[in-house]
Design a protein around this motif. Sequence first.
Motif, PDB file in Angstrom:
ATOM      1  N   GLU A  29      44.155  31.873  18.739  1.00  0.00           N
ATOM      2  CA  GLU A  29      45.548  31.835  18.284  1.00  0.00           C
ATOM      3  C   GLU A  29      46.148  33.217  18.012  1.00  0.00           C
ATOM      4  N   PRO A  30      45.401  34.166  17.454  1.00  0.00           N
ATOM      5  CA  PRO A  30      45.978  35.504  17.271  1.00  0.00           C
ATOM      6  C   PRO A  30      46.411  36.157  18.583  1.00  0.00           C
ATOM      7  N   LEU A  31      45.715  35.870  19.690  1.00  0.00           N
ATOM      8  CA  LEU A  31      46.104  36.430  20.981  1.00  0.00           C
ATOM      9  C   LEU A  31      47.433  35.850  21.440  1.00  0.00           C
ATOM     10  N   ARG A  32      47.580  34.549  21.289  1.00  0.00           N
ATOM     11  CA  ARG A  32      48.851  33.905  21.649  1.00  0.00           C
ATOM     12  C   ARG A  32      49.993  34.462  20.809  1.00  0.00           C
ATOM     13  N   MET A  33      49.739  34.622  19.505  1.00  0.00           N
ATOM     14  CA  MET A  33      50.782  35.100  18.619  1.00  0.00           C
ATOM     15  C   MET A  33      51.139  36.549  18.911  1.00  0.00           C
ATOM     16  N   ALA A  34      50.159  37.354  19.327  1.00  0.00           N
ATOM     17  CA  ALA A  34      50.436  38.748  19.692  1.00  0.00           C
ATOM     18  C   ALA A  34      51.445  38.800  20.835  1.00  0.00           C
ATOM     19  N   ASN A  35      51.258  37.947  21.836  1.00  0.00           N
ATOM     20  CA  ASN A  35      52.202  37.884  22.957  1.00  0.00           C
ATOM     21  C   ASN A  35      53.579  37.410  22.498  1.00  0.00           C
ATOM     22  N   LEU A  36      53.583  36.411  21.612  1.00  0.00           N
ATOM     23  CA  LEU A  36      54.850  35.831  21.162  1.00  0.00           C
ATOM     24  C   LEU A  36      55.666  36.826  20.351  1.00  0.00           C
ATOM     25  N   ILE A  37      55.007  37.534  19.449  1.00  0.00           N
ATOM     26  CA  ILE A  37      55.727  38.479  18.573  1.00  0.00           C
ATOM     27  C   ILE A  37      56.282  39.648  19.367  1.00  0.00           C
ATOM     28  N   THR A  38      55.496  40.171  20.291  1.00  0.00           N
ATOM     29  CA  THR A  38      55.922  41.373  21.036  1.00  0.00           C
ATOM     30  C   THR A  38      56.794  41.036  22.239  1.00  0.00           C
ATOM     31  N   GLY A  39      56.756  39.797  22.678  1.00  0.00           N
ATOM     32  CA  GLY A  39      57.486  39.440  23.892  1.00  0.00           C
ATOM     33  C   GLY A  39      56.844  39.999  25.144  1.00  0.00           C
ATOM     34  N   GLU A  40      55.599  40.403  25.051  1.00  0.00           N
ATOM     35  CA  GLU A  40      54.869  40.967  26.181  1.00  0.00           C
ATOM     36  C   GLU A  40      53.587  40.180  26.422  1.00  0.00           C
ATOM     37  N   SER A  41      53.063  40.286  27.618  1.00  0.00           N
ATOM     38  CA  SER A  41      51.786  39.656  27.943  1.00  0.00           C
ATOM     39  C   SER A  41      50.661  40.639  27.634  1.00  0.00           C
ATOM     40  N   LEU A  42      50.390  40.800  26.360  1.00  0.00           N
ATOM     41  CA  LEU A  42      49.319  41.715  25.957  1.00  0.00           C
ATOM     42  C   LEU A  42      47.945  41.135  26.289  1.00  0.00           C
ATOM     43  N   TYR A  43      47.840  39.812  26.205  1.00  0.00           N
ATOM     44  CA  TYR A  43      46.545  39.160  26.411  1.00  0.00           C
ATOM     45  C   TYR A  43      46.686  37.963  27.358  1.00  0.00           C
ATOM     46  N   GLU A  44      45.713  37.836  28.237  1.00  0.00           N
ATOM     47  CA  GLU A  44      45.519  36.626  29.020  1.00  0.00           C
ATOM     48  C   GLU A  44      44.165  36.054  28.620  1.00  0.00           C
ATOM     49  N   HIS A  45      44.052  34.733  28.619  1.00  0.00           N
ATOM     50  CA  HIS A  45      42.756  34.159  28.271  1.00  0.00           C
ATOM     51  C   HIS A  45      42.357  33.082  29.269  1.00  0.00           C
ATOM     52  N   SER A  46      41.070  32.914  29.398  1.00  0.00           N
ATOM     53  CA  SER A  46      40.525  31.842  30.222  1.00  0.00           C
ATOM     54  C   SER A  46      39.424  31.158  29.443  1.00  0.00           C
ATOM     55  N   LEU A  47      39.351  29.840  29.589  1.00  0.00           N
ATOM     56  CA  LEU A  47      38.325  29.041  28.925  1.00  0.00           C
ATOM     57  C   LEU A  47      37.244  28.709  29.946  1.00  0.00           C
ATOM     58  N   ILE A  48      36.011  28.912  29.548  1.00  0.00           N
ATOM     59  CA  ILE A  48      34.876  28.822  30.470  1.00  0.00           C
ATOM     60  C   ILE A  48      33.831  27.879  29.887  1.00  0.00           C
ATOM     61  N   SER A  49      33.219  27.097  30.728  1.00  0.00           N
ATOM     62  CA  SER A  49      32.058  26.311  30.318  1.00  0.00           C
ATOM     63  C   SER A  49      30.911  26.603  31.275  1.00  0.00           C
ATOM     64  N   HIS A  50      29.759  26.106  30.954  1.00  0.00           N
ATOM     65  CA  HIS A  50      28.591  26.373  31.784  1.00  0.00           C
ATOM     66  C   HIS A  50      28.788  25.882  33.212  1.00  0.00           C
ATOM     67  N   ASP A  51      29.342  24.665  33.344  1.00  0.00           N
ATOM     68  CA  ASP A  51      29.453  24.048  34.669  1.00  0.00           C
ATOM     69  C   ASP A  51      30.887  23.789  35.119  1.00  0.00           C
ATOM     70  N   GLY A  52      31.874  24.298  34.372  1.00  0.00           N
ATOM     71  CA  GLY A  52      33.267  24.088  34.748  1.00  0.00           C
ATOM     72  C   GLY A  52      33.841  22.769  34.271  1.00  0.00           C
ATOM     73  N   LYS A  53      33.035  21.973  33.583  1.00  0.00           N
ATOM     74  CA  LYS A  53      33.506  20.693  33.068  1.00  0.00           C
ATOM     75  C   LYS A  53      33.989  20.833  31.630  1.00  0.00           C
ATOM     76  N   ALA A  54      34.783  19.856  31.186  1.00  0.00           N
ATOM     77  CA  ALA A  54      35.293  19.864  29.812  1.00  0.00           C
ATOM     78  C   ALA A  54      34.141  19.872  28.816  1.00  0.00           C
ATOM     79  N   VAL A  55      34.411  20.431  27.641  1.00  0.00           N
ATOM     80  CA  VAL A  55      33.376  20.603  26.621  1.00  0.00           C
ATOM     81  C   VAL A  55      33.817  19.911  25.335  1.00  0.00           C
ATOM     82  N   ALA A  56      32.883  19.245  24.667  1.00  0.00           N
ATOM     83  CA  ALA A  56      33.163  18.604  23.380  1.00  0.00           C
ATOM     84  C   ALA A  56      32.804  19.551  22.247  1.00  0.00           C
ATOM     85  N   SER A  57      33.709  19.666  21.276  1.00  0.00           N
ATOM     86  CA  SER A  57      33.434  20.475  20.088  1.00  0.00           C
ATOM     87  C   SER A  57      32.517  19.700  19.145  1.00  0.00           C
TER      88      SER A  57
END
Length: 330
Positions: A29-57
């Motif tokens: 969430e801090p990465l998303r908020m950094a982009n929102l406050i500055t109006g710039e794309s300071l951060y991009e993120h990707s979510l990764i799992s071992h096999d590319g499938k959805a993960v349960a918390s």
Amino acid sequence: MQPPNHRAHRTGFLLLPNFSLIAFSSAIEPLRMANLITGESLYEHSLISHDGKAVASSAGVITEVDCGIRDAINIDTLFVVGASPVARTGNENIIAWLRQQKQNKAALGGIGTGSYLLACAGVLDGCRATIHWWDYENLRDEFPLIRVTNNLFEVDGQRYTCSGGTAAMDMMLFLIGQRHGMELAASISEQFVCERIRTAKDPQRVPLQHRIGARQPKLVEAVTLMESNIEEPLSTDDIAFHVGLSRRHLERLFKKHLQAVPSRFYFNIRMEKARRLLRESDKSILQVGLACGFTSASHFSTAYKNHYGQTPREERKALEAPDSLHITLE
């Protein structure tokens, strides 16, 4: 501070099965908020799992990911969001991939028990690192080349580790402050209604003297003795002697400030450690019992069931089949 048109910092989050949802949210969430406050794309993120499938918390919330480890490329910083409890086997492919990320010069971070996977990959050797206080002793004992601390988070060169939970936000705010200035980090903190940004040196647990006040040094000394003598418990008389009080005076202090007699408070400490070892280590049930001051597996099993309502064996079996809420995040 980075120049305004600097390309977005590519951050990957490897989600392990049963990952901590609060730690993950506190980190991303801090990465998303950094982009929102500055109006710039300071951060991009990707979510990764071992096999590319959805993960349960650990709460059963199902999270969709962008890719598996084979397809995750061009990562500037990778965070391993740890499982609860940590899986100690079946991680060979992930460990090999983490080593490859080190060769690719990616910065590597561990959130909660994610630090354990980084340790297994050997990428924390010689570094200061931390992990959730439940796993502190295991990490320290298993990986002597790592300078394990009890701090809230550690930033050592290109290695970032935190204890998990909301400490992930403090670590991320620190890293954002390093890259883009603490004014932005403070603005993000205000958006999340955080009273303050905690530092790396803040402790994970509130010290006993802060909970009961600094005017009871003998009580703090007694509890410290208990915590330091789990495998071979001391008697109440021994503890009273070592802290220079009568047994009666010591019992009065415990009842007034901790609402328990010394023997019961001591027993609770031993049971908490036993539960932690059962959940987070691969020690046998007998080994756990001996480490917590019990002379036999049967004695330990009976005491554990009376305290927690299930035997040590049942405790471990329950961890193998966690309940799932099957809520999906996309």
